[in-house]
Motif scaffolding. Sequence first.
Motif, PDB file in Angstrom:
ATOM      1  N   ARG A  61       0.831  -1.187   0.000  1.00  0.00           N
ATOM      2  CA  ARG A  61       0.000   0.000   0.000  1.00  0.00           C
ATOM      3  C   ARG A  61       0.871   1.245   0.000  1.00  0.00           C
ATOM      4  O   ARG A  61       2.034   1.212   0.419  1.00  0.00           O
ATOM      5  N   PRO A  62       0.343   2.387  -0.464  1.00  0.00           N
ATOM      6  CA  PRO A  62       1.117   3.622  -0.416  1.00  0.00           C
ATOM      7  C   PRO A  62       1.422   4.006   1.027  1.00  0.00           C
ATOM      8  O   PRO A  62       0.590   3.794   1.917  1.00  0.00           O
ATOM      9  N   PRO A  63       2.624   4.539   1.307  1.00  0.00           N
ATOM     10  CA  PRO A  63       2.973   4.903   2.684  1.00  0.00           C
ATOM     11  C   PRO A  63       2.138   6.091   3.161  1.00  0.00           C
ATOM     12  O   PRO A  63       1.647   6.898   2.372  1.00  0.00           O
ATOM     13  N   ARG A  64       1.999   6.163   4.480  1.00  0.00           N
ATOM     14  CA  ARG A  64       1.302   7.314   5.049  1.00  0.00           C
ATOM     15  C   ARG A  64       2.149   8.556   4.825  1.00  0.00           C
ATOM     16  O   ARG A  64       3.368   8.539   4.933  1.00  0.00           O
ATOM     17  N   GLY A  65       1.494   9.632   4.514  1.00  0.00           N
ATOM     18  CA  GLY A  65       2.182  10.889   4.248  1.00  0.00           C
ATOM     19  C   GLY A  65       1.179  11.956   3.877  1.00  0.00           C
ATOM     20  O   GLY A  65      -0.023  11.825   4.143  1.00  0.00           O
ATOM     21  N   ARG A  66       1.661  12.993   3.269  1.00  0.00           N
ATOM     22  CA  ARG A  66       0.766  14.088   2.889  1.00  0.00           C
ATOM     23  C   ARG A  66      -0.237  13.623   1.830  1.00  0.00           C
ATOM     24  O   ARG A  66       0.095  12.854   0.935  1.00  0.00           O
ATOM     25  N   LEU A  67      -1.463  14.141   1.952  1.00  0.00           N
ATOM     26  CA  LEU A  67      -2.508  13.745   1.007  1.00  0.00           C
ATOM     27  C   LEU A  67      -2.219  14.228  -0.408  1.00  0.00           C
ATOM     28  O   LEU A  67      -2.477  13.528  -1.380  1.00  0.00           O
ATOM     29  N   GLY A  68      -1.688  15.437  -0.521  1.00  0.00           N
ATOM     30  CA  GLY A  68      -1.522  16.060  -1.835  1.00  0.00           C
ATOM     31  C   GLY A  68      -0.770  15.214  -2.835  1.00  0.00           C
ATOM     32  O   GLY A  68      -1.283  14.923  -3.936  1.00  0.00           O
ATOM     33  N   PRO A  69       0.469  14.782  -2.521  1.00  0.00           N
ATOM     34  CA  PRO A  69       1.216  13.980  -3.495  1.00  0.00           C
ATOM     35  C   PRO A  69       0.533  12.662  -3.834  1.00  0.00           C
ATOM     36  O   PRO A  69       0.613  12.199  -4.974  1.00  0.00           O
TER      37      PRO A  69
END
Length: 418
Positions: free
Chosen positions: A208-216
């Motif tokens: 899964r995509p890593p947790r981080g900023r929503l924008g990117p």
Amino acid sequence: MSVLDEAPAAAPPPLRRNRDFLLLWSGAGFALLGSRASMVAYPLLLIWSTGSAAAGAVVAAAAQLPHLLVQLPAGVLVDRCDRRRLMVLCSVGCALSTLSVVAAVASGRVWLAHLAAAAFVEGSLMVCYRLAERASVRHVVPAAQLTAALSGSEARGRAAGLLGQPLGSMAFALARWSPFLLAGVAHLLSLATVLLIRSPFQDPAEDRPPRGRLGPQIAQGLRWLWRNTFLRLVMLLVSGSNVLFQALALLPAFVLYEDGLSPGTVGVIAAISGAGGALGALAGGRAMKLLGLPSLVRWALLAWAVLVPALALTRSPWLLGALFAVMSMVGGAVNVAGGVHQVLTTPDRLQGRVNSALQLVGSGANALGALLGGLLLDATGAAGTAAVLGAAMAALALTALVIDLPRHHRNTPQGDQE
């Protein structure tokens, strides 16, 4: 090589014997049933209280606003969070929201702000729930059965409208709080079915995509969609038609109010329309094989361009229902064909974000359509509204004929191609 090695793989069991798919399918059905029942009751409550279509349009717009504001963040949540847990939280939240309306209506303390907030909350949670459910289907059915599964899911959605809207309007005619109680119970049933599913809802956590900023992370889904020219063009056309259909949604209720008929008759029209949509969904896979998705989109817009202005020619609930049924039949087939195309061409790690971007393009302006419909009905009446919206649909059909959809369809990127 042994005889066992040469034996063909056993055929998967039919969907009707796939326990986890049936639980996922029925759970989403309960959620949609509850949402349809409550959403039809919000504008009815205001129209019959104030006599203004614009007042009903305010709360209808609040229910549609999540399609504009919540879609993209919800897509990221579906891709990076546990989808099962997300669907559980959505069911709980929807139940609490609708039951708060039961308490308010039963106590006689009804405020427009509360109704609009409840409709917005339920609509937002249903956006997350439906994105998670769509992304999970490919994990509970074999790839060979995906088209049949998505056809069944689309038919289920139409059936939820077939049952939910009539139940909601008829319950409203009996007691104004009862549609919201029905919705709360339906969301709790949806919660129970999700908890019983054994299959995983997505790829392992490390994929899964890593947790981080929503924008990117939102941008990744948008970039994939931008490079898929065919999907982008189709969804722009569908977005325009959805705005027009949302503007038409209040037309039956307004006609019945002007003619002094029971609000329960709205449910009759919704039932006839829902039956047409369910039939169209069941035929969606065959229609896609027969015509191909580009031609199916073109023929759908042409059919709607003829049927929408025909609404101006009658005030009969039965004829209105029949016209809406044919339009829904065409829409059901298009939704299935488009859904299959999207799921098959999008990698799992982007399912939530790409689907949310498509839903944003396709339905993000629905709130504007609801407001437009209320203003047009108050200003021009039912016949004038149908004529204006029919002309707009004809313009969309002409655009679809000019655009070279088949060429863009042939150049569609596949899988992980970004």
